[in-house]
Design an enzyme around this catalytic site. Structure first.
Site, PDB file in Angstrom:
ATOM      1  N   ASP A  56      -0.381   2.671  12.401  1.00 43.98           N
ATOM      2  CA  ASP A  56      -0.980   2.884  11.098  1.00 43.98           C
ATOM      3  C   ASP A  56      -1.954   1.731  10.904  1.00 43.98           C
ATOM      4  OD1 ASP A  56      -1.310   3.740   8.459  1.00 43.98           O
ATOM      5  OD2 ASP A  56       0.123   2.247   7.785  1.00 43.98           O
TER       6      ASP A  56
ATOM      7  N   ARG B 224     -11.876  -0.849   1.488  1.00 38.76           N
ATOM      8  CA  ARG B 224     -11.316   0.421   1.012  1.00 38.76           C
ATOM      9  C   ARG B 224     -12.071   0.824  -0.241  1.00 38.76           C
ATOM     10  NH1 ARG B 224      -5.770   0.976   2.596  1.00 38.76           N
ATOM     11  NH2 ARG B 224      -5.206   1.949   0.644  1.00 38.76           N
TER      12      ARG B 224
ATOM     13  N   ASP C 213       4.097   1.225   8.145  1.00 37.00           N
ATOM     14  CA  ASP C 213       4.811   0.528   7.083  1.00 37.00           C
ATOM     15  C   ASP C 213       5.091   1.398   5.869  1.00 37.00           C
ATOM     16  OD1 ASP C 213       2.204   0.707   6.143  1.00 37.00           O
ATOM     17  OD2 ASP C 213       2.500  -1.029   4.849  1.00 37.00           O
TER      18      ASP C 213
END
Lengths: 1378, 346
Positions: free
Chosen positions: A433, A820, A1017
């Site tokens: 990930d 992001r 996670d």
């Protein structure tokens, strides 16, 4: 096929009939209503009656039906232990095999050993497991007892009061009163909370490890009953779903006596094991108890996986079975022939009890079974036990590795799966990930774009740089923290003292390997940093962009000064943007001064009496503080002045949400009239009001924001930096303080939570000033951009389009920068539209079936025609050591795939920065929605890249997005995709859903037949973690779901390096060698008996005493392989880390594969031949008796087997010496004592005085000396030649030699080795050859592009060609996105 | 206390961190070379020593089964267990070399599977150990040789039942005069067997007949166990011939010690070269299972009877190791330095 009401009713009647003759009576009025109005299926729904005497009959019946709150995690009771445990144990094939042998041995015809002796291995194995089980079970029993007897306050219908009861006595339907910091005994529907808003706070750390508080609400309708809750008058019947283990879903409704229904959901359920926080008293009714609670249903034990070695081993065990069968057949045929060869029965052929002789055929058949008993050890049953023991040891050592310990979180590595340690050494593919795994998942607000204007926040970037430096110097950082946040340090430990105890207790209630909670230790210096979720200083402090700050202030002032109804478009954009940041979230506010005190209302206004001087003082202070912050003092003071001077205007405009000290809250924003009233009422207090807000403004650390995702917190902190401070949040209202200090309280009409399908969240609020109904939406840019409104008038349209384009440009830039991105949008709803929608929504909420779909639909219905406000870029910092780890893993021959939900640009950028992609790499990008083009692309890449893969030229990377992945997966292009992916050094899947992640993992695992590892996670990685051979969870910021699903839980990505390269390598090497050794050992030893059959007429006799034979495996030779399996170390950790290539040894299964197995088997045959025939030849034609013949054979085989092990050992620690020498000593001691003591204790064959006698004979020593030498000579040779090889020494051997060098010299050598390797791999790159090759490939592309259909492929090749011609340093072959 | 904060940090100990001090041998030509030479240098002398010793042992063997029609014992070939009167035959032989030291006289049987599983078990050790209850109630293992006509058999079992019962007598033939050679029948069994493992039943008095009261002889035996020998300390269960027989042979071709011939004086060899004759009371049938019977005369050395194998094995292995050592030395010198790279010393 739902059961009809009648059948449900019938069921109730039947249940009732057992207790009382009269069935349906007035005491269950519900049932009539049920009959009238419902189709209820009792297999699908649970009906709960309250235990307050009002629904006595219903409760009586139901309580018998539902499990009580007593938990029993134990498997056995005193009585059932033996039978149950035995039953369970005989489910194992190995034990059944033992049992089969014991039973066989019971027949006199086949009795090889004493009946009792055959049972020994079985009994030992059974007993060992039994003791283990018993101890475990007893521990569980004690835990259960402790939990069961904890106290809780339960309503008693006789006393009409709450009485203390043990947890185990709590029943479904009971009313439970819970106090602050109390642990919840069962799943309880919340009916009352002392909080005036009907909120109860929960800490779910015991359930999922998340330390941030969650809100639970009183069931609708009950929240208004502000008066204390009286269980006595509770008449409703609760209907809800059957117990299930979904922690995030729960639905049902409450049926009132008047048939009105009140719906409720997970928001109203208090889960067992959680702790009540910040709420004085909460009362609820028990819905699920005991084992039916969600917590208990989620409580699974450690996972059981089968490792690759074990799978391989099982195949070999079948080979052994084949071998055993062959040997038994030889024995049986041999015996048949032998006994048929006598014309009459010789004196040594003993008839059976009745003096009859068996026919040769029958005796041959019996001999077959006898031989199975005799040669049983060939099937290495002890191997299973040994492997389990060794793995326990390995897990212990991994767990105790200090390098895998995270100081910050006080977490060592957690090994949740106990039996796949060696798989760590064989990983070929890693699926990772990105967020939280490669990055820290500590979101830091970096930049934003508002209304098409970009604000770079350079000061903030600078601050982050310096922060990084500080981060390196840990001590200084800690000091700094203590300096900046003094009050936190004082307050926190006290909080913790209070919260720790209940937390710990219920933590112990969980299964053994689930104890991966994140409760921090007391008094650790960094505890205050990580205590509140997502609020380390780095995230909290956002230095505002001065340009933007000015714009915001201006805009705010304009809004204040001018009439609020006349909007300057840009001005509102800015305020709206920050309002959205502050409002559009689910962040919970708490103060830092009180122990996790939730702020739900603005602080109470102190009685007046504050002099002007005081205000002046405050302003002085304010100035200082502002100075210390990074924006200019003049600006701040002017702003403050402005806000102060504007206080009169505020009086009219601002809605003042206020409360008296005696808690009677005036809900000011409900109506316009109320607003007037409040403004007049509190006009006098306006000065204090300003005072209040200003003081708050000076201390930004006053509020702690607890968010469910770190992005949210980062945005709220960003808004706070621009003085849009989120002050309080309740389900109904949210209060924001504006830059002027005004408190604006918005009514929250609806909150549409975030989900991964919509990829956005919205809040619907009513603006307190304009009374407009506003929808603020925040979400992924790809989604929001499609939902934007197309305005009617052209002028605005052009403007909007410009803003949209600009913003998109900025977004792309952010993504390239690795940020992001989130888009912020708003929409103003008309009252009518809203009402319409609200009705729709309410319907959806009340629906029972497909409620989720309906809710989704309504949400989508609302989130349309949005107006873009801006976008944000949040940085997620790369974790420490990630590039290094990835480089090392790559060097180890592991292919790394990153599967992320992030944007492609963001992901690619992170991939470059963490060395997943190299600047020199050729990157293929596939983004398409069209199957044909996708296919043609895959087709286009593959054939041309095939020849390239053979030369070590530039490597390939593949970037693919979720949509394309979908096409590949659905369109049957998997093989082609994998073919391409296999050639690529790394693969990046962006925008992939959790499902896609797991499908990709499964695809690679199944199709390529490789060992896969998934690391992640978050909850979205769970399926991926479970799909892989080895699942690794990172116990990071996003709760515990990933950890719960994982086999190993680590706290940092960088730990993967040592875990795989060192522990993986070791575990694999150790276990593989041990397994091989076990096969060897058993075959070698058992064959001795087999050879003897040729000299005893295949009668199944043994020349070794039974006890010595059984102890041989059990004691004499069991310890060295165990110690070897746990402690042997072929190469040191340092060398393994610095030469990752050594990992390939395990990756290619070089130690344990079919060829090594066969070689070992042949070796075992050879050695057993030597061990048998050397003594045979030495004692041939002498007066040697059976045991005197067997004794040297036994001894030499022991020596051979032990010495063989010694040859395998690469490290000789004290333990190795002790076990090796100890084994021989134990053997001799035991034999001496046994042979001296046992005169007639083991009839009919006593080996009396054999050992003693032989030890006095030189011939014995001579045999013992030469046999191992002959037996091991080939092995010795094999070792030397295999390891040296005729082709030069293997890397492993080189590494072993390196280990012997002193440290400095070793580093130097390793450097040399690596540089030599790099030189060879880099050589072709440096030369001109690959470039030509590339050109050639280009032409290939072109030709294939023309041939393939679809114009995009033409674009693709053009783009590629251009890229190549440019000769840009990053030779990325990027396809044109469709 | 404030200092004793409990963390989950693993202990930094050598064991837990896998840093235990260790010896790490690496098998390379360089390290193994000396080992090969040492093995070679040790094994070759040992082998030569054993070989010489074994060759110095005198051994003489006669097959008296009587398969060949010319054999004097051919007439006895088909005896049965209970043939009366016993068949006797005499075989003459010549010793080429004198036997200097003590001579062990063995009888050897071939194709006799004393190690057959059910045969080996067919005995009762506690009966043989003198246990009175076992005497009258032998173990089930003895079936079907446990009882005979409702009386317990002593000693029970197939081993005892099939006891070797030929009698061998040796004469030195000199000028047609036969001088009987003294055959010592005591001291042929293990001391521990004679004194610990095998015991006569205990009871009042030493009259073995009385002590074995209530038992019956094994089916194949002509006489009961208490009449095996005239001497009381060699009679009953502690008869040494019986004890030797009861120690079941490991291989189907075996020999068992029958008698000892002690060297009388230092001047004369125990058995001088010359003619001898062997008188055989042929009772033991072996023809039915193709068995062979032998008489063996042998001296023994410090390492037992004659067996050239060990000596040869030691010499061979020693030579191989030495040879390999040389080969490795050459490899090591020629290629070793190149492969392991000169900069990594061993």
């Amino acid at each position: 096929m739902a059961l009809s009401v009648d059948s449900a009713l019938y069921r109730w009647q039947r249940l009732g009939a057992k207790s009382a003759p009269q069935t349906v009576s007035e005491s269950t009025p519900l049932l009539f209503s049920v009959r009238d109005r419902l189709k209820l299926n009792l297999n699908k729904w649970r009906i709960v009656f309250s235990n307050n005497g009002r629904q006595q009959r219903g409760w009586d019946q139901a309580s018998r039906f539902y499990s009580g709150n007593k938990i029993q995690t134990t498997k056995y009771t005193w009585l059932t232990f033996l039978p149950k445990n035995l039953f369970k144990q005989f489910h194992r094939l190995a034990n059944l095999y033992f049992l089969f042998l014991v039973v066989l041995n019971w027949f006199p015809q086949m009795e090889v050993f004493h009946r009792e002796i055959t049972m020994i291995p079985l009994i030992v194995v059974l007993l060992a497991s039994m003791i283990k089980d018993a101890i475990e079970d007893y521990k569980k029993y004690q835990f259960d007892k402790k939990i069961n007897s904890s106290k809780s306050r339960v309503y008693d219908k006789k006393d009409h009061a709450y009485v203390e009861k043990c947890w185990k006595d709590v029943r479904v339907g009971d009313f439970v009163q819970l106090q602050c910091n109390e642990t919840i005994p069962a799943d309880i529907l919340l009916l009352y909370s002392s909080d005036q808003n009907g909120i109860c706070h929960l800490e779910t750390a015991n359930l999922d490890g998340e330390t941030n508080l969650k809100q639970r609400r009183v069931v609708m309708g009950f929240s208004s009953q502000n008066t204390s809750f009286e269980p006595e008058f509770f008449q409703n019947t609760i209907i809800c779903e059957m117990p299930n283990n979904d922690l995030n879903k729960f639905k049902g409704y409450m049926e009132q006596p008047n048939h009105e229904r009140i719906g409720f959901n997970i928001e109203n359920l208090l889960l067992r094991g959680c702790t009540i926080r910040n709420t004085e008293v909460a009362i609820g009714i028990v819905i699920y108890a005991g084992h039916e609670t969600k917590a208990m249903l989620n409580n699974n034990g450690p996972r059981y996986k089968r490792s690759k070695i074990e799978r391989r081993m099982n195949v070999d065990i079948f080979l052994c079975v084949g071998l055993l069968f062959t040997m038994c057949l030889v024995g049986s045929i041999g015996h048949g022939i032998w006994s048929g060869s006598f014309p009459e029965h010789p004196p040594y052929d003993v008839p059976d009890e009745n003096g009859n002789f068996l026919s040769p055929v029958l005796s041959g058949f019996y001999m077959f079974l006898t031989m199975i008993i005799l040669l049983q050890v060939l099937i290495p049953i002890s191997l299973y036990v040994s492997i389990e023991l060794v793995k326990l040891g390995q897990v212990f050592l991994i767990h105790n590795d200090i390098d895998l310990y995270d100081e910050e979180a006080d977490l060592p590595i957690q090994c949740r799966a106990l039996n796949i340690t060696e798989d760590l050494g064989q990983i070929q593919y890693i699926f990772s990930d990105k967020t939280g795994t490669l990055t820290e998942n500590k979101m830091v607000f970096r930049r934003c774009t508002v209304d098409g204007h970009e604000f770079s926040h350079q000061e903030n970037a600078k601050r982050l740089e310096t922060h990084k430096e500080l981060d390196l110097e840990d001590e200084d950082f800690a000091k700094l923290q203590q300096f900046t946040l003094p009050q936190m340090n004082i307050e926190r430990p006290a909080t913790y003292q209070r919260t720790m105890r209940p937390l710990r207790r219920s933590q112990s209630a969980r299964a053994h390997f689930q104890g991966h909670t994140r409760s921090r230790s007391l008094g650790r210096r960094d505890s205050n940093q990580s205590q509140v979720a997502f609020s380390s200083t780095i995230e909290k402090d956002v230095t505002p962009d001065s340009r933007l700050l000015r714009r915001v202030r201006e805009a705010a002032l304009r809004t204040e000064n001018l009439s609020p109804f006349i909007h300057m478009k840009t001005a509102t954009s800015f305020t709206d943007f920050f309002l959205a940041l502050a409002i559009c979230n689910t962040v919970v506010v708490s103060t830092t001064t009180e122990p996790r005190q939730r702020v739900t209302v603005p602080p109470p206004i102190k009685p007046s009496g504050i002099t002007l001087e005081k205000i002046h003082q405050i302003f002085q202070r304010l100035k200082l503080v502002s100075l210390s912050q990074s924006f200019s003092s003049s600006q701040s003071s002017s702003d403050l002045g402005a806000s102060f001077s504007a206080k009169n205007t505020e009086e009219h405009l601002a809605t003042l949400d206020c409360c008296d000290n005696d808690d009677s809250c005036c809900d000011s924003s409900r109506g316009a009239g109320l607003q007037d009233k409040s403004s007049t009422d509190f006009g006098s207090a306006s000065l204090d009001e300003v005072f209040q807000s200003v003081t708050h403004g000076t201390l930004p650390t006053d509020f702690c924001y607890e968010a469910e995702s770190p992005d949210e917190a980062a945005l709220v902190y960003a808004a706070q930096a621009y003085s849009f401070t989120l002050v309080s949040r309740t389900p109904e209202q949210v209060t924001v303080r504006l830059p002027q200090g005004t408190l604006l309280t918005f009514d929250i009409l609806y909150t549409l939570g975030f989900d991964s399908v919509r990829k956005r969240m919205s809040v619907v609020v009513r603006h307190p000033l304009t009374k407009e109904i506003i929808v603020y939406t925040k979400g992924a840019d790809s989604v929001i951009m499609d939902l934007l409104e197309d305005p009617a008038d052209t002028n605005a349209e052009r403007r909007m389009k410009r803003i949209k384009d600009k913003t998109q440009k900025h977004l792309d830039y952010y993504a390239r920068d690795g940020l992001r991105t989130l888009c912020i949008a708003k929409k103003v709803l008309s009252e009518d539209d809203f009402q319409k929608w609200a009705n729709f929504r309410q319907e959806a909420e009340a629906a029972i079936d497909n409620r989720d779909e309906l809710l989704m639909e309504t949400a989508q219905h609302l989130e349309t025609k949005l107006t873009l406000l801006g976008a944000t870029g949040i940085e997620d910092r790369l974790q420490d050591g990630v590039p290094d780890t990835i480089a090392a893993l790559r060097e180890a021959g592991i292919q790394i795939w990153v599967l992320t939900g992030d944007k492609q640009e963001t992901a690619v950028n992170i991939a470059y920065s963490c060395k997943l992609l190299d600047q020199r790499d050729t990157v293929f990008t596939i983004n398409t929605e069209n199957k044909e083009t996708c296919e043609s692309k895959l087709f286009g890449f593959i054939p041309t890249s095939l020849p390239a893969s053979e030369i070590p030229g530039p490597e390939f990377g593949l970037v693919i997005d979720g949509r394309t992945l979908d096409i590949i997966l659905q369109g049957g292009l998997e093989e082609r995709f994998l073919e391409l992916a296999r050639l690529c050094r790394s693969v990046l899947c962006c925008r992939s859903t959790p499902l896609q992640k797991s499908i990709v993992v499964k695809l690679v695992r199944r199709q390529l037949k490789v060992m896969t590892l998934s690391i992640g996670d978050g909850a979205n990685d769970v399926s991926m973690i479970q799909a892989a051979d080895v699942g690794i969870g990172i116990s990071g910021q996003e709760g515990m779901q990933a950890v719960m699903a994982s086999d190993f839980a680590i706290s940092r990505f960088k730990h993967l390096k040592k875990l795989l390269l060192v522990h993986g390598h070791w575990c694999y090497a150790r276990l593989a060698k041990m397994v091989i050794y076990f096969f060897y050992k058993n075959v070698c030893y058992v064959n001795l008996l087999f050879w003897y059959q040729f000299f005893c007429g295949f009668s199944g006799n043994t020349m070794i005493d039974y006890w010595q034979m059984i102890f041989f495996n059990l004691f004499f030779t069991s310890l060295p392989p165990l110690v070897f399996g746990v402690l042997d170390r072929d190469v040191s950790a340092e060398t393994l880390l610095s030469l990752p290539e050594l990992y390939k040894n395990g990756q290619n299964s070089e130690i344990y594969k079919l060829s090594t197995f066969i070689i070992t088997m042949l070796d075992a045959f050879y050695q057993s031949l030597v061990c048998f025939f050397v003594p045979y030849l030495a004692y041939k034609d002498s007066d040697i008796d059976v045991f005197s013949f067997g004794n040297p054979i036994n001894t030499v085989s022991l020596l051979t087997i032990i010495l063989h092990q010694a040859l395998e050992m690469k490290t000789w620690t004290l333990f190795h010496w002790i076990t090796i020498i100890g084994s021989v000593v134990i053997y001799l001691t035991f034999s001496l004592i046994y042979n001296a003591v046992c005169v007639a204790c083991n009839p009919p064959t006593d080996p009396y005085w054999i050992m003693e006698k032989q030890l006095s004979e030189p011939a014995f020593y001579l045999v013992c000396l030469i046999t191992p030498a002959i037996a091991l000579l080939p092995r010795f040779e094999y070792f030397i030649f295999a390891l040296r090889g005729t082709f030069g020494a293997s890397l492993l051997l080189k590494a072993q030699q390196l280990d012997k060098l002193p440290k400095g010299q070793r580093d130097c050598e390793i450097q040399k080795l690596r540089s030599r390797k790099q030189a060879t791999s880099d050589a072709p790159v440096a030369s001109a050859a690959p470039n030509e090759d590339l050109d050639q490939r280009n032409s290939h592309f072109l030709s294939s592009g023309i041939a393939s259909p679809g114009q995009d492929s033409g674009n693709l090749t053009k783009g590629k060609a251009k890229n190549f011609n440019c000769g840009s340093h990053r030779r990325s072959v990027s396809a044109v996105t469709l | 206390g404030g200092g004793a904060v409990k963390t989950r940090k693993p202990d930094n100990t050598a064991f837990k961190q896998q840093r235990l001090p260790a010896w790490q041998p690496i098998l390379t030509a360089g390290t193994v070379l000396p080992a090969f030479f040492i093995i070679g240098l040790i094994f070759i002398p040992i082998g030569i020593g054993i070989f010489v010793t074994s060759n110095n042992i005198r051994e003489y063997e006669i097959d008296y089964t009587g398969i060949e029609p010319s054999s004097p014992c051919n007439k006895c070939l088909n005896v049965s267990w209970d043939s009366t009167p016993p068949c006797t035959c005499t075989i003459n032989f010549t010793l080429e070399h004198s036997f200097e030291s003590n001579v062990f006289m063995y009888y050897g049987l071939s194709n006799f599977y004393q190690n057959h599983r059910r045969y080996v078990k067919s005995r009762d050790d506690s009966q043989l150990n003198g246990d009175n209850s076992s005497l009258l109630n032998p173990s089930k293992e003895c079936e079907p040789y446990r009882t005979n006509e409702d009386k317990p058999i002593a000693p029970c079992g197939a081993i005892a039942n099939s006891m070797f019962n030929d009698t061998l007598e040796l004469y030195h033939v000199e000028n047609d005069t036969r001088t009987a050679i003294t055959l010592i029948k005591k001291g042929i069994a293990w001391w521990t067997d004679k004194n610990v493992k095998f015991r006569n039943p205990t009871g009042d008095g030493n009259n073995l007949t009385a002590l074995f009261q209530g038992t019956t002889k094994p089916v194949n035996w002509p006489k009961p166990v208490y009449m095996l020998d005239s001497e009381p300390d060699n009679n009953g269960f502690i008869n040494e011939d019986f004890i030797v027989w009861m120690r079941t042979a490991a291989l189907p071709t075996f020999r068992k010690l029958y008698r000892l011939i002690e060297r009388k004086s230092n001047l004369q060899p125990t058995l001088q070269a010359g003619k001898y004759s062997l008188d055989i009371t042929y009772n033991y049938p072996v023809h039915s299972f193709d068995g062979r019977k032998r008489m063996i005369l042998s001296t023994i050395s410090w390492m037992g009877g004659k067996n050239p194998f060990l000596g040869i094995a030691y010499i061979t292995v020693g030579s191989i190791c030495f040879f390999l050592g040389v080969v490795l030395l050459i490899i090591h010198h020629k290629y070793g330095n190149r492969n392991t790279s000169a900069d990594i010393p061993n």
